[in-house]
Design an enzyme around this catalytic site. Sequence first.
Site, PDB file in Angstrom:
ATOM      1  N   LYS A 201       0.874  -1.171   0.000  1.00  0.00           N
ATOM      2  CA  LYS A 201       0.000   0.000   0.000  1.00  0.00           C
ATOM      3  C   LYS A 201       0.911   1.220   0.000  1.00  0.00           C
ATOM      4  O   LYS A 201       1.683   1.425   0.936  1.00  0.00           O
ATOM      5  CB  LYS A 201      -0.903  -0.015   1.230  1.00  0.00           C
ATOM      6  CG  LYS A 201      -1.829   1.189   1.315  1.00  0.00           C
ATOM      7  CD  LYS A 201      -2.827   0.987   2.446  1.00  0.00           C
ATOM      8  CE  LYS A 201      -3.602   2.235   2.775  1.00  0.00           C
ATOM      9  NZ  LYS A 201      -4.419   2.071   3.975  1.00  0.00           N
TER      10      LYS A 201
ATOM     11  N   ASP B 296       1.236   4.948   0.321  1.00  0.00           N
ATOM     12  CA  ASP B 296       0.456   6.063   0.868  1.00  0.00           C
ATOM     13  C   ASP B 296       1.171   7.389   0.627  1.00  0.00           C
ATOM     14  O   ASP B 296       2.379   7.434   0.339  1.00  0.00           O
ATOM     15  CB  ASP B 296       0.269   5.806   2.379  1.00  0.00           C
ATOM     16  CG  ASP B 296      -0.976   6.477   2.939  1.00  0.00           C
ATOM     17  OD1 ASP B 296      -1.563   7.323   2.258  1.00  0.00           O
ATOM     18  OD2 ASP B 296      -1.343   6.149   4.089  1.00  0.00           O
TER      19      ASP B 296
ATOM     20  N   ASP C 214     -10.458   7.681   2.995  1.00  0.00           N
ATOM     21  CA  ASP C 214     -10.278   7.354   4.412  1.00  0.00           C
ATOM     22  C   ASP C 214     -11.617   7.310   5.126  1.00  0.00           C
ATOM     23  O   ASP C 214     -11.677   6.942   6.296  1.00  0.00           O
ATOM     24  CB  ASP C 214      -9.390   8.409   5.084  1.00  0.00           C
ATOM     25  CG  ASP C 214      -7.923   8.045   4.967  1.00  0.00           C
ATOM     26  OD1 ASP C 214      -7.626   6.976   4.427  1.00  0.00           O
ATOM     27  OD2 ASP C 214      -7.077   8.834   5.425  1.00  0.00           O
TER      28      ASP C 214
END
Length: 724
Positions: free
Chosen positions: A473, A475, A545
């Site tokens: 992932k 970010d 999110d």
Amino acid sequence: MPIIFDAEQKFFHLSNNEISYIIGIEKGKYITHRYFGPNLECYHQVNQLQYIDRGFATNPISEERTFSLNTLPLETSTQGSLDYRVSNYQFRNIEGGRITNFVYDRFEISKGKQRLEGLPSLRGDMEQTLEIYLVDHIQSLEMILRYTIYDTLPVISRNVEYRNDGAQVIYLENAGSMLLDLPRCDFDLVTLNGAHTNEATIHRQPLHPGIQKLASSRGTSSPQHHPFLGLADRCTNEDQGCVYGFHFIYSGNFVAQAEVEQYGSTRIQIGINPETFEWKLSPGSHFQTPEVVLNFSARGFNQLSQTFHKLYQTNLIPEQWREKERPILLNSWEGNYFDFTEADLIRQAQLAKDLGIELFVLDDGWFGQREDDTTSLGDWEVNREKLPNGIEYIADILHQQKMKFGLWFEPEMISVKSQLFEKHPEWSLCVPSYPQTQGRQQLVLNLSLFEVQEYLIKVLTDYLSSKKIDYIKWDMNRHLTEVGNFLLPDDQQKEVSHRYVLGLYRVLSEVTKKFPQVLFENCSSGGGRFDPGMIAYMPQTWTSDNTDALCRSKIQYGYSYLYPPIMMGAHVSDSPNHQLGRNTPLESRFLIAMSGNFGYELAIEKQSPEELKEIKEQISFYKKHRRLLQFGQFYRLKELDAAYSTAWLFKNETEALLVYSNGLAQPAQPVQYLKTKYLEGTSLYKETRTGKVYSGSELNHAGILIPRIKGDFNCFYIHWTVTE
Ligand code: DGJ
């Protein structure tokens, strides 16, 4: 032939079964836009250009007062004379001169499509490409307008190359990727805007005179404005009406604008944001712009989406992921945040495995001194207090259980409290004499520095070479400030924002090519950099999110204009939801997450036995229908309303699934028949729960009665198999 040049009438006709795009040459010099829309069998210039002697017009041929570039529909602007509408490019020479005079020179038509060096771009080996060369003979500059038409999709891609063939340095102050003038302005402008945790809200409003502009100067495409513009007929809805979609394949600062000019035409212009851009073109050098996708639908927004979904899944994401099923994951973030031990993770992964989950993702908190978000970014060494036996140990345990293992990184960032910052403060973005601004108490690494790119490639290569990591992932949790590069001279400081993006693309390209089996998920606090540039390297994105399922139905609805469900990470999280505090039924959370790239992100050990049973059933349901949900066609059956009610249809040759959400419960529930609209009319569909058989045409046109639903945000699904 998809591209023809009519030498007598002096126009290019790009066409396929669905669309035509026509470009003219006026006076042997000027490139005009003549048509973009449904396919034309052939073209004889029925839509003649209008020549009127108008007030304030300026004329390239002084005695021809009816001929003016102020009003001609163009394919690129002029600079410093003739055309006063928004421009697509701007040069400045070393004397400070800002005038050019580009005229048509020649063209080339070729098979296939050039990939852009250092930039993400669409594949298209079977397509055809037109290059139109314009030249400024005074300063020996060249501009190449490049168009590729897709054979089986209503799509044209465009980009521009700017060349300096002269003997002097010249600066590109603006390097737009495309411009075109449509001969009307009675459109609705459709855009996707938002914020962190509220991405991709669809806005639609009539165009008005003047410039309507979306932009980012944050260093990324941003959650605030998506690099997309739609122009829809006023009557266009999900199923009917014409709409043009313009989508920019770029992950940095952009501008996308529509200008309604004095005589009622609309200019569209898209490119890198010139506010934070300039490029030095030395003699003999060139600048290649990112690409824009032009998509046309005569059958509403659903058709526009179908085209984007197919195009990106087939021609943009890394090829090895085109047909590859994606695992169901459990992400550790909302269940643990920074607080976990090795034993916790192993227990959680074990439980997840028992439920049928296939990939365990260890999110933030596993490295350096990372007890919270104030420290350690850049120190990608495992935190031995939390994980005494290291990352490989956990990965091995999961692999022994036939489960995949994924790891979170935020590669572009550096904490001030980190060993990396002590060693290399000069690697963070900064401008001499000015303080560095922090966001989430972190700084940004300067990816325009080759050394930083090499460092990141090495860090990721070292982790991935162990072959123990199946998923990353990636970010990125803050935007850029103090954008400078101490290695570049003064006159190249404005190149840094674009060089950052090029550096990022280089790192992504190297790492994803080296480890094609590793699944990368793009994330920037959710959908902060969800754009076609990033999906060229990472085939899925953490959509937001915000994991509240009701909000998610709106966010996923918005992104589905452009991306298929398989590209949108969507997780079942805890209730009450951590961002909104809202309680929602587990089934609703499941159905919304299942309508994206499916996973869980919750305190798995705190679920009750009943909830765990339900989760297990959800997972086995998903596995049964994974091909449909990940690779089937996706349609929106109703427009999002104030109650946030949604209805989505998945369909392939053998089955179909409807997901309905009532959103916020309404009084006096009206009688509603939901029409599936897109099933095969002549096929028979057997409803799995009841065994009842219906024709596709009755489901499409008569519709399904929506039952009485009490309570907020209750979702249900109906699944059918095709029996004939
Ligand atoms: C922002 C991401 O979007 C979240 O999913 C999580 O990974 C956090 N960062 C971790 O810091």
